[in-house]
Design a protein around this motif. Structure first.
Motif, PDB file in Angstrom:
ATOM      1  N   ASN A  77      16.168  12.907  -9.364  1.00 31.78           N
ATOM      2  CA  ASN A  77      16.725  13.512 -10.576  1.00 31.78           C
ATOM      3  C   ASN A  77      15.969  14.811 -10.824  1.00 31.78           C
ATOM      4  OD1 ASN A  77      14.444  13.173 -12.500  1.00 31.78           O
ATOM      5  ND2 ASN A  77      14.826  11.000 -12.105  1.00 31.78           N
ATOM      6  N   ARG A  78      16.294  15.491 -11.903  1.00 29.19           N
ATOM      7  CA  ARG A  78      15.664  16.794 -12.130  1.00 29.19           C
ATOM      8  C   ARG A  78      14.987  16.850 -13.488  1.00 29.19           C
ATOM      9  NH1 ARG A  78      20.441  19.168  -9.562  1.00 29.19           N
ATOM     10  NH2 ARG A  78      20.690  20.802 -11.135  1.00 29.19           N
ATOM     11  N   ALA A  79      14.335  15.752 -13.828  1.00 30.97           N
ATOM     12  CA  ALA A  79      13.678  15.691 -15.139  1.00 30.97           C
ATOM     13  C   ALA A  79      12.620  16.778 -15.276  1.00 30.97           C
ATOM     14  CB  ALA A  79      13.071  14.311 -15.348  1.00 30.97           C
ATOM     15  N   THR A  90      15.982  28.980 -17.859  1.00 29.92           N
ATOM     16  CA  THR A  90      17.423  28.696 -17.957  1.00 29.92           C
ATOM     17  C   THR A  90      17.923  28.066 -16.656  1.00 29.92           C
ATOM     18  OG1 THR A  90      18.254  30.773 -17.033  1.00 29.92           O
ATOM     19  CG2 THR A  90      17.750  30.765 -19.397  1.00 29.92           C
ATOM     20  N   TYR A  91      19.050  27.371 -16.781  1.00 27.22           N
ATOM     21  CA  TYR A  91      19.691  26.687 -15.648  1.00 27.22           C
ATOM     22  C   TYR A  91      19.963  27.694 -14.523  1.00 27.22           C
ATOM     23  CZ  TYR A  91      23.421  23.836 -13.403  1.00 27.22           C
ATOM     24  OH  TYR A  91      24.210  23.118 -12.538  1.00 27.22           O
ATOM     25  N   GLU A  92      20.447  28.855 -14.890  1.00 25.92           N
ATOM     26  CA  GLU A  92      20.782  29.863 -13.888  1.00 25.92           C
ATOM     27  C   GLU A  92      19.537  30.410 -13.194  1.00 25.92           C
ATOM     28  OE1 GLU A  92      24.489  31.815 -16.187  1.00 25.92           O
ATOM     29  OE2 GLU A  92      23.963  32.779 -14.298  1.00 25.92           O
ATOM     30  N   GLY A 100      17.498  23.699  -8.964  1.00 22.88           N
ATOM     31  CA  GLY A 100      18.838  23.303  -9.394  1.00 22.88           C
ATOM     32  C   GLY A 100      19.537  22.451  -8.355  1.00 22.88           C
ATOM     33  N   ILE A 101      20.775  22.795  -8.073  1.00 21.89           N
ATOM     34  CA  ILE A 101      21.564  22.006  -7.133  1.00 21.89           C
ATOM     35  C   ILE A 101      20.800  21.806  -5.818  1.00 21.89           C
ATOM     36  CG2 ILE A 101      23.667  22.019  -5.712  1.00 21.89           C
ATOM     37  CD1 ILE A 101      25.139  23.325  -8.034  1.00 21.89           C
ATOM     38  N   LEU A 102      20.120  22.879  -5.359  1.00 19.01           N
ATOM     39  CA  LEU A 102      19.449  22.765  -4.053  1.00 19.01           C
ATOM     40  C   LEU A 102      18.292  21.774  -4.057  1.00 19.01           C
ATOM     41  CD1 LEU A 102      19.646  26.385  -2.607  1.00 19.01           C
ATOM     42  CD2 LEU A 102      21.141  24.409  -2.206  1.00 19.01           C
ATOM     43  N   GLY A 140      28.913  17.008  -2.329  1.00 23.18           N
ATOM     44  CA  GLY A 140      28.438  18.321  -2.741  1.00 23.18           C
ATOM     45  C   GLY A 140      26.923  18.456  -2.853  1.00 23.18           C
ATOM     46  N   TYR A 141      26.207  17.360  -2.577  1.00 20.70           N
ATOM     47  CA  TYR A 141      24.743  17.456  -2.532  1.00 20.70           C
ATOM     48  C   TYR A 141      24.219  17.220  -1.114  1.00 20.70           C
ATOM     49  CZ  TYR A 141      24.683  17.294  -7.653  1.00 20.70           C
ATOM     50  OH  TYR A 141      24.863  17.558  -8.984  1.00 20.70           O
ATOM     51  N   GLY A 142      25.132  17.128  -0.154  1.00 18.45           N
ATOM     52  CA  GLY A 142      24.706  16.964   1.240  1.00 18.45           C
ATOM     53  C   GLY A 142      24.677  18.337   1.902  1.00 18.45           C
ATOM     54  N   ALA A 173      32.030  22.999  -1.016  1.00 17.44           N
ATOM     55  CA  ALA A 173      31.764  24.319  -1.585  1.00 17.44           C
ATOM     56  C   ALA A 173      31.171  24.180  -2.983  1.00 17.44           C
ATOM     57  CB  ALA A 173      33.041  25.146  -1.615  1.00 17.44           C
ATOM     58  N   HIS A 174      29.966  23.611  -3.035  1.00 19.16           N
ATOM     59  CA  HIS A 174      29.256  23.406  -4.302  1.00 19.16           C
ATOM     60  C   HIS A 174      28.158  24.453  -4.451  1.00 19.16           C
ATOM     61  CE1 HIS A 174      27.185  20.230  -7.140  1.00 19.16           C
ATOM     62  NE2 HIS A 174      27.801  21.177  -7.818  1.00 19.16           N
ATOM     63  N   ALA A 175      27.427  24.693  -3.336  1.00 18.24           N
ATOM     64  CA  ALA A 175      26.357  25.704  -3.330  1.00 18.24           C
ATOM     65  C   ALA A 175      26.137  26.110  -1.878  1.00 18.24           C
ATOM     66  CB  ALA A 175      25.074  25.123  -3.911  1.00 18.24           C
ATOM     67  N   MET A 238      39.317  22.083  -9.464  1.00 15.87           N
ATOM     68  CA  MET A 238      38.509  23.305  -9.485  1.00 15.87           C
ATOM     69  C   MET A 238      37.488  23.270 -10.613  1.00 15.87           C
ATOM     70  SD  MET A 238      38.479  26.330  -7.804  1.00 15.87           S
ATOM     71  CE  MET A 238      39.494  27.814  -7.755  1.00 15.87           C
ATOM     72  N   HIS A 239      36.197  23.520 -10.261  1.00 13.57           N
ATOM     73  CA  HIS A 239      35.188  23.812 -11.278  1.00 13.57           C
ATOM     74  C   HIS A 239      35.454  25.250 -11.691  1.00 13.57           C
ATOM     75  CE1 HIS A 239      32.925  20.267  -9.976  1.00 13.57           C
ATOM     76  NE2 HIS A 239      32.082  20.471 -10.956  1.00 13.57           N
ATOM     77  N   ALA A 240      36.049  25.438 -12.849  1.00 11.43           N
ATOM     78  CA  ALA A 240      36.532  26.769 -13.217  1.00 11.43           C
ATOM     79  C   ALA A 240      35.965  27.233 -14.551  1.00 11.43           C
ATOM     80  CB  ALA A 240      38.058  26.746 -13.304  1.00 11.43           C
TER      81      ALA A 240
HETATM   82  N1  DI6 Z   1      28.923  22.379 -12.274  1.00 13.91           N
HETATM   83  C1  DI6 Z   1      28.096  21.534 -12.870  1.00 13.91           C
HETATM   84  O1  DI6 Z   1      27.929  21.451 -14.053  1.00 13.91           O
HETATM   85  C2  DI6 Z   1      27.478  20.699 -11.866  1.00 13.91           C
HETATM   86  N2  DI6 Z   1      28.073  21.181 -10.674  1.00 13.91           N
HETATM   87  C3  DI6 Z   1      28.892  22.148 -10.964  1.00 13.91           C
HETATM   88  O2  DI6 Z   1      29.554  22.718 -10.128  1.00 13.91           O
HETATM   89  C4  DI6 Z   1      26.008  20.848 -11.853  1.00 13.91           C
HETATM   90  C5  DI6 Z   1      25.425  20.252 -10.632  1.00 13.91           C
HETATM   91  C6  DI6 Z   1      23.932  20.288 -10.620  1.00 13.91           C
HETATM   92  O3  DI6 Z   1      23.304  21.074 -11.347  1.00 13.91           O
HETATM   93  O4  DI6 Z   1      23.364  19.511  -9.865  1.00 13.91           O
END
Ligand code: DI6
Ligand code: FE
Length: 413
Positions: A77-79, A90-92, A100-102, A140-142, A173-175, A238-240
């Motif tokens: 997890n990312r506690a 920030t998240y970004e 983050g995702i990586l 999307g996490y592999g 196509a997540h990251a 789509m994550h849009a």
């Molecule tokens: N949007 C999100 O909110 C999650 N993925 C995405 O595309 C966040 C995924 C993560 O931060 O692990």
């Protein structure tokens, strides 16, 4: 032989298009299917004597809940990153420096299939305890072919071991993974032309999703993946417009996406195209809250144009560390001012539509006999509580679940 059961003395929120509510009602299931529904006094008289009868003591039932957008399978997890966010990061920023995702990608790659299963299972159990009977699970996490396969296999295995319908989504196509750093286009090529067809052939993919945003993939890259999905006749999600509006919704609707998800930065034009394409607008209030977003999705406009709105947990370690669809629903009423009825449709009928789960999310003749019995005086109470509603009983495929764990016992009544 199929078992016929008469579930009577009940109030029913059918969650059909008209959001019909029935009082003094009954529901007849035949095996895994709803055979009859209506007022108890109108029940057919010539029913076989063998049919089992269950008195629900005037409680409310709703369709089995549908969590149509989750990243349920991940390791760790990312506690700790969250603790940094609490101190001002920030998240970004964290995402840009390779966290983050990586960071979840590294942990997920290190985990074996069995370890991933064991970590995802308790999260699934929390959702099942709330009455979820259908769930969408994304990869999307592999971000390698093998690791994406591993995640999707775990999702399928969860569906075999637990009393839940699992719909899988390939989110390759997540990251951009580290080995493709600076070569996003080549990565997209691999996802679209090699991984997607391979995993599709293995029967691991029901749908395809892309994270199309400022910190992820642009619309040209997204289109390549979605075109490959279309070629395989796979439905598109789509994550849009989560962090910025880069035209993701316009692209997705042109390709007849089942849903566009997040939508904080979408505008009225996006809403119009979603309605025209019959694309469901999936709102994820837990991520909105966790990321302390202040820009709201265009709720008024969605409502005015008659969009189908769904609500989902987005269960993931980065933006929505929560395995509760009911909390997401409760938050949608407070943060986005949705009505209880809108949220109820959003976690049943519209959610089923968003994840292509046919015959789910509604209580109608011919639909799956998946439903939840609630010990509440009014059906709104299900969304009134924040972190406290629990079903009195869950029925899946016409069978009462006595245990929401991996091995359901036989029906006892
Ligand atoms: N949007 C999100 O909110 C999650 N993925 C995405 O595309 C966040 C995924 C993560 O931060 O692990
Ligand atoms: Fe998501």
């Amino acid at each position: 032989m199929k078992v016929r059961t008469i579930w009577h003395n009940v109030r029913i929120a059918t969650c059909d298009e008209a959001m019909t509510e029935l009082h003094d009602a009954a529901l007849i299931t035949n095996g895994p299917t709803i055979e009859w529904i209506g007022r108890e006094s109108d029940m057919p008289r010539d029913l076989d004597r063998e049919a089992k009868r269950v008195d629900l003591r005037n409680r409310w039932i709703t369709p089995g809940l549908v969590d149509c957008h989750t990243h349920l399978v991940f390791a760790g997890n990312r506690a700790q990153e969250w603790a940094e966010i609490l101190k001002g990061a920030t998240y970004e920023e964290i995402a840009r420096r390779g966290g983050g995702i990586l960071s979840t990608v590294s942990a997920t790659r290190r985990a074996s299939e069995a370890e991933l299963f064991d970590q995802a299972a308790p999260r699934l159990e929390s959702l099942l305890a709330e009455g979820v009977t259908t769930i969408e699970v994304k990869s999307g996490y592999g971000l390698t072919l093998e690791d994406e396969r591993k995640m999707l296999r775990v999702a399928r295995e969860l569906g075999r071991r637990y009393p839940v319908l699992v719909r899988t989504t390939f989110l390759g196509a997540h990251a951009v993974p580290p080995e493709f750093a600076g070569r996003a286009d080549e990565f997209i090529d691999a996802v679209a032309t090699e991984w997607l067809p391979a995993l599709y052939d293995e029967g691991l993919i029901d749908m395809v999703d892309v994270f199309c945003d400022r910190i992820a993939f642009d619309t040209t890259q997204a289109e390549r993946v979605l075109a490959s999905a279309a070629k395989h006749q796979l439905p598109i999600r789509m994550h849009a417009e989560q962090l910025a509006n880069i035209g993701a919704t316009q692209l997705a609707t042109r390709m007849r996406a089942l849903s566009c998800d997040h939508l904080e930065y979408s505008n009225e034009d996006d809403v119009r195209t979603m309605v025209r394409a019959q694309t469901v607008a999936v709102l994820l209030p837990t991520a909105y809250l966790h990321l302390r977003e202040t820009k709201q999705p265009p709720i008024e406009s969605l409502r005015r144009h008659g969009a189908s709105i769904a609500v989902a947990s987005d269960c993931n370690p980065g933006s929505a560390p929560s395995a509760s669809l009911l909390l997401a629903g409760a938050l949608a009423t407070r943060l986005f001012a949705l009505t209880a009825a809108e949220v109820l449709a959003g976690i049943t009928r519209n959610a089923a539509k968003a994840c292509g789960a046919e015959r789910r999310g509604m209580l109608k003749v011919g639909c799956a006999a998946d439903f939840v019995v609630w010990d509440v005086a009014a059906v709104e109470e299900v969304l009134y509580w924040m972190g406290r509603a629990a079903p009195a009983m869950v029925v899946r495929d016409g069978v009462r679940l006595n245990s929401l764990g991996p091995q359901p016992f036989a029906n006892d009544s």
